[in-house]
Design an enzyme around this catalytic site. Structure first.
Site, PDB file in Angstrom:
ATOM      1  N   GLU A   1      -3.724   1.789  -7.284  1.00 55.96           N
ATOM      2  CA  GLU A   1      -4.034   2.864  -6.344  1.00 55.96           C
ATOM      3  C   GLU A   1      -3.056   4.007  -6.564  1.00 55.96           C
ATOM      4  O   GLU A   1      -1.988   4.044  -5.945  1.00 55.96           O
ATOM      5  CB  GLU A   1      -3.876   2.370  -4.890  1.00 55.96           C
TER       6      GLU A   1
ATOM      7  N   HIS B   1       0.853  -1.195   0.000  1.00 57.32           N
ATOM      8  CA  HIS B   1       0.000   0.000   0.000  1.00 57.32           C
ATOM      9  C   HIS B   1       0.890   1.247   0.000  1.00 57.32           C
ATOM     10  O   HIS B   1       1.939   1.269   0.637  1.00 57.32           O
ATOM     11  CB  HIS B   1      -0.910  -0.011   1.231  1.00 57.32           C
TER      12      HIS B   1
END
Ligand code: PGA
Length: 224
Positions: A149, A85
């Site tokens: 992302e 992430h």
């Protein structure tokens, strides 16, 4: 097939609210993967949710104060892990090499890996994503899921256009010789969900902040 929704709570919610959340969201518990703060994982598992962990450390056990291993996560019923992430890459300085170790140890322990890739503002997405996939998945032979992302879209209420998402998802898929599942994450909310539902080459979405509001999450699930 219905698109996957991954609810990434990050470091949000405290206990009374978590129990209320579980109660409210239980009607769609089989249509979600919830990644709560790790201390709340057992509450979600015992309520029948499919659960992911937001991070793991490398190694199965040992002197790593404060860390949680893939083996431990698996032992309490976790089935997914988010790796790479952008908050971990940025705030915790995680390198592609460390991410690669995490991917491997997660797969060895039977967890499904959701590998996040994406560029920072102003960066060339092709260059960044290529490097993140090649180094992050070095010597990885089992299938993983990928989430696009872009760091600039996370928590910013600024999204790439549907055309841009379609282009990046096709680019990501070009690296794989299997039918890789690709998700999108970054400012997915109830207002953007109708537009995002039209991106037809995606397999699902990661929803961050908006997933901590149970009414909004239920709406997003209905739309996506
Ligand atoms: P956001 O976060 O939905 O709050 O932008 C998404 C994520 O970081 O996974």
């Amino acid at each position: 097939m219905e698109k996957m929704i991954v609810a990434n709570h990050k470091m949000n919610m405290i206990l009374p609210d978590v129990l209320e959340y579980i109660d409210k969201v239980s009607s769609i518990s089989n249509r979600l993967i919830v990644c709560p703060s790790s201390i709340y994982i057992p509450y979600f598992v015992s309520s029948g949710f499919e659960v992911g962990i937001q991070n793991i450390y490398v190694g199965d056990n040992g002197a790593y104060t404060g860390e949680i291993s893939a083996k431990q996560a698996k032992s309490v019923g976790v089935s997914y892990v988010i790796v790479g992430h952008s908050e971990r890459r940025k705030v915790f300085s995680e390198s592609d090499e460390l991410i690669n170790h995490k991917v491997k140890i997660a797969l060895q322990n039977g967890l499904n890996v959701i590998l996040c890739v994406g560029e920072n503002e102003g960066e060339d997405y092709k260059e960044v994503i290529k490097k993140q996939i090649i180094f992050g998945l070095k010597d990885v032979t089992l299938p993983v899921l990928i989430t696009y992302e872009p760091a600039w879209a996370i928590g910013s209420k600024q999204l790439p256009s549907n055309e841009k998402i379609i282009e990046v998802v096709d680019y990501i898929k070009s690296f794989f010789d299997y039918d890789v599942k690709v998700l999108y994450g970054g400012s997915v909310d109830e207002n953007e969900a109708p537009t995002l539902s039209k991106v037809n080459n995606l397999d699902g979405f990661i929803v961050g902040l908006s997933s901590t509001d149970y009414d909004e999450l239920i709406t997003i699930r209905e739309v996506l």
